[in-house]
Design an enzyme around this catalytic site. Structure first.
Site, PDB file in Angstrom:
ATOM      1  N   SER A 120       0.893  -1.233   0.076  1.00 33.19           N
ATOM      2  CA  SER A 120      -0.008  -0.125   0.062  1.00 33.19           C
ATOM      3  C   SER A 120       0.868   1.258   0.035  1.00 33.19           C
ATOM      4  O   SER A 120       0.243   2.395  -0.184  1.00 33.19           O
ATOM      5  CB  SER A 120      -1.105  -0.050   1.326  1.00 33.19           C
ATOM      6  OG  SER A 120      -0.146  -0.098   2.225  1.00 33.19           O
TER       7      SER A 120
ATOM      8  N   ASP B 287      -3.571   7.468   8.612  1.00 37.05           N
ATOM      9  CA  ASP B 287      -4.323   6.682   9.459  1.00 37.05           C
ATOM     10  C   ASP B 287      -3.577   5.508  10.338  1.00 37.05           C
ATOM     11  O   ASP B 287      -2.307   6.155  10.452  1.00 37.05           O
ATOM     12  CB  ASP B 287      -5.335   5.657   8.325  1.00 37.05           C
ATOM     13  CG  ASP B 287      -4.402   4.711   7.195  1.00 37.05           C
ATOM     14  OD1 ASP B 287      -3.045   4.778   7.470  1.00 37.05           O
ATOM     15  OD2 ASP B 287      -5.006   4.372   6.259  1.00 37.05           O
TER      16      ASP B 287
ATOM     17  N   HIS C  53      -0.510   4.391   7.337  1.00 34.85           N
ATOM     18  CA  HIS C  53       0.050   5.169   6.446  1.00 34.85           C
ATOM     19  C   HIS C  53       0.618   6.544   6.640  1.00 34.85           C
ATOM     20  O   HIS C  53      -0.130   7.323   7.014  1.00 34.85           O
ATOM     21  CB  HIS C  53      -0.778   4.989   5.329  1.00 34.85           C
ATOM     22  CG  HIS C  53      -1.159   3.661   4.931  1.00 34.85           C
ATOM     23  ND1 HIS C  53      -2.356   3.044   5.260  1.00 34.85           N
ATOM     24  CD2 HIS C  53      -0.530   2.672   4.078  1.00 34.85           C
ATOM     25  CE1 HIS C  53      -2.345   1.682   4.858  1.00 34.85           C
ATOM     26  NE2 HIS C  53      -1.455   1.518   3.875  1.00 34.85           N
TER      27      HIS C  53
END
Length: 349
Positions: free
Chosen positions: A43, A324, A327
């Protein structure tokens, strides 16, 4: 007189077109010999490949993308652009690295690179399977399909080979393998000690590199893991009232990063003609965490959004190191990428 004037107009038009193509070429290749950027892994790099998957590991909804162009949630795991976008821009390729599985992907984007990374993925097949995302080996299969499409776009195998061999291959993998599969899935702890598991991760990284090398890849920029114990998700574990960094995850990350860096420094003899560089993500991010005021941050322990302590998103994500639970914010990426881009240009371009 009219004939001479007409000739001048034609000459001006011809020169203008020449200048257009020269400028376009400079914008495409920047000041380096990098033809394209291809991103693989998790991610940190994913720009939307999970959007159509049957998985909970996707973020194509508000407030993700809140600070992106047009305020759109594109599937990027952050409030704006992510690391792969900024590397593509820094190499003079384009401002946004499109996701390969985006149905609206333009053929014009293929020659300068795309993203194959999948949020939640990793080197361990279990990491991808438990979340229903794209394992790195399957990302290589996507790359194989991409090469066929690229050949159709550029019109010759010679041009395709030139793009493939002069591209940078950006890899981010290991974060989820350590943080999720090893520390949260009991089976891996029963099967392997941490040193043995991190050895496996390095072996799997080498296997991934070999798969790409066999297809013509020659320039590899491989990222180490983040300081996993300092992510908001790790800090907010039950009982951690002080929200201090979780030491065991950080130790595991450091162990893997040391082994990965050492492995990359020796791969030149294994893969002739290839170049390798290790990208340290751990220490630059830890620097922001340990000295937030220097960069204008006010919170290093909580995410701006989407955490138990941030149910309502913060007003200004640029004041937070993390967006978050796991990240970095767009600003954090902006703070650490310039030096990394400089290193890529020096070592790979």
């Amino acid at each position: 007189m009219k004939s001479a004037m007409f000739s001048k107009v034609l000459l001006f038009g011809f020169l203008s077109n020449c200048m257009f193509y020269v400028v376009s070429a400079q914008q495409t290749y920047g000041n380096s010999t990098v033809s394209a950027l291809f991103a693989f892994g998790d991610s940190i790099l994913d720009t939307g490949n999970n959007n159509l998957l049957l998985t909970l590991t996707k973020v194509n909804f508000f407030p993700y993308g809140r600070d992106f162009i047009g305020g759109r949630a594109t599937g990027r795991f952050g409030n704006g652009r992510v690391f792969s976008d900024m590397i593509a821009e820094g190499l003079g390729l384009k401002n946004l690295l499109p996701a390969y599985r985006d149905p609206s992907l333009s053929s014009n984007d293929l020659p300068t690179g795309v993203c194959f990374a999948s949020g939640g993925s990793g080197l361990d097949v279990m990491t991808a399977r438990i979340q229903g995302v794209i394992w790195v080996s399957d990302q290589v299969k996507d790359f194989q399909n991409y090469v066929t499409k690229l050949n159709n776009v550029v019109g010759s195998q010679e041009k395709t080979n030139e793009i493939i061999s002069n591209a940078v291959y950006l890899i981010s993998a290991g974060n989820n393998d350590i943080a999720i599969t090893y520390f949260m899935m009991p089976i891996r702890k029963l099967q392997y000690t941490l040193p043995a598991y991190t050895d496996l991760l390095v072996t799997w990284t080498r296997d991934l590199i070999k798969s790409l090398y066999d297809m013509g890849a020659r320039k590899f920029a491989v990222m180490g893991t983040l300081p996993l114990g300092c992510l908001p998700g790790a800090r907010n574990m039950v009982g951690n009232l002080m929200k201090i960094c979780e030491i065991f995850s950080n130790q595991a990350a450091e162990m893997f990063n040391r082994k990965l860096s050492a492995e990359l420094s020796n791969l030149g003899t294994t893969f002739p003609g290839a170049k390798f560089m290790y990208i340290d993500m751990y220490n630059p991010l830890l620097g922001l965490i340990n000295n937030p005021q220097a960069s204008g941050f006010i919170d290093v322990a909580d995410g701006c959004c989407c955490t138990p302590t941030s149910v309502i998103p913060c007003l200004d994500a640029s004041r937070y190191v993390f967006w978050d639970v796991a990240h970095p914010s767009e600003k954090s990426y902006k703070m650490i990428t310039p030096k990394i881009i400089e290193d890529i240009r020096e070592q790979l371009a």
